[in-house]
Design a protein around this motif. Sequence first.
Motif, mmCIF file in Angstrom:
data_model
loop_
_atom_site.group_PDB
_atom_site.id
_atom_site.type_symbol
_atom_site.label_atom_id
_atom_site.label_comp_id
_atom_site.label_asym_id
_atom_site.label_seq_id
_atom_site.Cartn_x
_atom_site.Cartn_y
_atom_site.Cartn_z
ATOM 1 N N HIS A 1 25.014 -21.856 -4.968
ATOM 2 C CA HIS A 1 25.491 -20.948 -6.008
ATOM 3 C C HIS A 1 26.284 -21.724 -7.062
ATOM 4 N N GLU A 2 27.102 -22.647 -6.607
ATOM 5 C CA GLU A 2 27.852 -23.478 -7.547
ATOM 6 C C GLU A 2 26.913 -24.360 -8.356
ATOM 7 N N SER A 3 25.850 -24.836 -7.724
ATOM 8 C CA SER A 3 24.873 -25.660 -8.445
ATOM 9 C C SER A 3 24.184 -24.859 -9.540
ATOM 10 N N LEU A 4 23.842 -23.609 -9.242
ATOM 11 C CA LEU A 4 23.230 -22.762 -10.262
ATOM 12 C C LEU A 4 24.198 -22.518 -11.415
ATOM 13 N N ARG A 5 25.467 -22.304 -11.089
ATOM 14 C CA ARG A 5 26.456 -22.092 -12.138
ATOM 15 C C ARG A 5 26.591 -23.340 -13.005
ATOM 16 N N LEU A 6 26.523 -24.488 -12.383
ATOM 17 C CA LEU A 6 26.587 -25.739 -13.137
ATOM 18 C C LEU A 6 25.360 -25.879 -14.040
ATOM 19 N N LEU A 7 24.201 -25.537 -13.506
ATOM 20 C CA LEU A 7 22.973 -25.627 -14.310
ATOM 21 C C LEU A 7 23.008 -24.667 -15.495
ATOM 22 N N SER A 8 23.665 -23.534 -15.304
ATOM 23 C CA SER A 8 23.749 -22.579 -16.412
ATOM 24 C C SER A 8 24.569 -23.149 -17.565
ATOM 25 N N VAL A 9 25.480 -24.080 -17.236
ATOM 26 C CA VAL A 9 26.273 -24.746 -18.272
ATOM 27 C C VAL A 9 25.530 -25.935 -18.849
ATOM 28 N N ILE A 10 24.923 -26.716 -17.978
ATOM 29 C CA ILE A 10 24.187 -27.916 -18.426
ATOM 30 C C ILE A 10 22.972 -27.522 -19.247
ATOM 31 N N THR B 1 17.906 -16.377 -6.440
ATOM 32 C CA THR B 1 19.357 -16.246 -6.376
ATOM 33 C C THR B 1 19.897 -17.057 -5.203
ATOM 34 N N ALA B 2 21.144 -17.472 -5.310
ATOM 35 C CA ALA B 2 21.804 -18.221 -4.230
ATOM 36 C C ALA B 2 22.913 -17.375 -3.641
ATOM 37 N N THR B 3 23.234 -17.626 -2.393
ATOM 38 C CA THR B 3 24.313 -16.891 -1.723
ATOM 39 C C THR B 3 25.634 -17.137 -2.438
ATOM 40 N N PRO B 4 26.345 -16.080 -2.840
ATOM 41 C CA PRO B 4 27.624 -16.251 -3.554
ATOM 42 C C PRO B 4 28.600 -17.123 -2.768
ATOM 43 N N GLY B 5 29.215 -18.058 -3.444
ATOM 44 C CA GLY B 5 30.194 -18.936 -2.809
ATOM 45 C C GLY B 5 29.600 -20.157 -2.135
ATOM 46 N N PRO C 1 16.819 -32.854 -9.876
ATOM 47 C CA PRO C 1 17.173 -34.261 -10.136
ATOM 48 C C PRO C 1 18.628 -34.479 -10.513
ATOM 49 N N LEU C 2 19.350 -33.443 -10.962
ATOM 50 C CA LEU C 2 20.744 -33.607 -11.384
ATOM 51 C C LEU C 2 21.755 -33.075 -10.379
ATOM 52 N N VAL C 3 21.479 -31.912 -9.802
ATOM 53 C CA VAL C 3 22.480 -31.278 -8.937
ATOM 54 C C VAL C 3 22.089 -31.313 -7.469
ATOM 55 N N GLY C 4 20.944 -31.908 -7.151
ATOM 56 C CA GLY C 4 20.522 -32.009 -5.765
ATOM 57 C C GLY C 4 19.850 -30.746 -5.255
ATOM 58 N N PRO C 5 19.868 -30.533 -3.928
ATOM 59 C CA PRO C 5 19.170 -29.382 -3.358
ATOM 60 C C PRO C 5 19.817 -28.054 -3.737
ATOM 61 N N VAL C 6 18.975 -27.093 -4.104
ATOM 62 C CA VAL C 6 19.442 -25.750 -4.456
ATOM 63 C C VAL C 6 18.653 -24.757 -3.610
ATOM 64 N N ALA C 7 19.313 -24.171 -2.607
ATOM 65 C CA ALA C 7 18.664 -23.205 -1.721
ATOM 66 C C ALA C 7 18.773 -21.809 -2.334
ATOM 67 N N VAL C 8 17.637 -21.127 -2.443
ATOM 68 C CA VAL C 8 17.626 -19.824 -3.104
ATOM 69 C C VAL C 8 16.832 -18.812 -2.284
ATOM 70 N N THR C 9 17.171 -17.566 -2.507
ATOM 71 C CA THR C 9 16.381 -16.442 -1.982
ATOM 72 C C THR C 9 15.416 -16.007 -3.077
ATOM 73 N N CYS C 10 14.199 -15.667 -2.679
ATOM 74 C CA CYS C 10 13.159 -15.281 -3.645
ATOM 75 C C CYS C 10 12.879 -13.788 -3.525
ATOM 76 N N ASP C 11 12.991 -13.084 -4.632
ATOM 77 C CA ASP C 11 12.613 -11.682 -4.691
ATOM 78 C C ASP C 11 11.525 -11.521 -5.744
ATOM 79 N N VAL C 12 10.506 -10.743 -5.409
ATOM 80 C CA VAL C 12 9.355 -10.569 -6.300
ATOM 81 C C VAL C 12 9.210 -9.098 -6.656
ATOM 82 N N LEU C 13 9.157 -8.814 -7.943
ATOM 83 C CA LEU C 13 8.936 -7.458 -8.439
ATOM 84 C C LEU C 13 7.553 -7.402 -9.072
ATOM 85 N N ASP C 14 6.723 -6.485 -8.618
ATOM 86 C CA ASP C 14 5.372 -6.344 -9.163
ATOM 87 C C ASP C 14 5.386 -5.458 -10.398
ATOM 88 N N ILE C 15 4.750 -5.923 -11.468
ATOM 89 C CA ILE C 15 4.508 -5.110 -12.655
ATOM 90 C C ILE C 15 3.035 -4.730 -12.591
#
Length: 286
Positions: free
Chosen positions: A268-277, A260-264, A235-249
């Motif tokens: 990726h910038e949206s995730l960095r912004l969310l980490s601040v917000i 995770t998002a592709t660097p650059g 709702p704040l930064v719009g669409p965030v395209a990510v890769t999904c990796d699953v680790l089984d415990i």
Amino acid sequence: MDRRVRQELGGFLRSRREGITPTDVGLPAGVRRRTPGLRREEVAQLAFISTEYYTRLEQARARHPSREVLSQLARALRLSDAERAHLHHLAGAPPAPPPGPSREVRPSIVDLLDRLPEAAAIVISATYEVLAWNDLAAALMEDFSALPRQDRNLIRRAFLGPYRNGRRLYGVSDADTFARTSAQHLRTAAARYPADPEVTGLVAELLAGSEEFARLWATHEVAARPTLCKTFAHPLVGPVAVTCDVLDITDRDQQVIIYTATPGSPSHESLRLLSVIGTQHMSLPG
């Protein structure tokens, strides 16, 4: 149980007893000890068995310790999951299957989430309950700490929560795939934990409250394909395209999901912004 196996069992118990200090189990250190670790009577006290019986176990003179005694010893000696299973198998009494999905997340896994500053990561149980998360996951998805436990279940949120009736949880692009996959995983969990009231209650609640879930459940599918990528409609930064990796415990029947998002990239910038917000300005869309 033949004498050789009894000796192996006794040696295993003795080595674990000698590797634990009184303070490890909440006992006073007391005076200087002649030998390292706990005394036999201390282990017996912690395991709620007699000192005589525990001594017989270490000396390979007790033939068939019960599952209950073995579980008490495993708890008293602070055995790991692998050590607990080894103890049970040595005694010829494999541990009983857990009655329900584990909700306890290892501290090392929680620490791992915090060490992923540019990735959103969560830990889910076999029934899709979010058990642990890092700050970026809370900012990307929602503040799980503000939710009661039952609302942290992603399957319940997807089929019965505020996003039902055509609206999808977190606006994800793979909503239909998630619905199908989560129903398949829940069917597997229901078969694995048939006596767990939380699992059976969740299935009954979903069947009664969601026609979509009931339709998916009726297919009896259990083979789910992993999701490799998705897009969140934030709702704040719009669409965030990510890769999904699953680790089984495997030993806890849990999964670590890392986004995770592709660097650059803009995402990726949206995730960095969310980490601040963070979650301070977040709210669920009306």
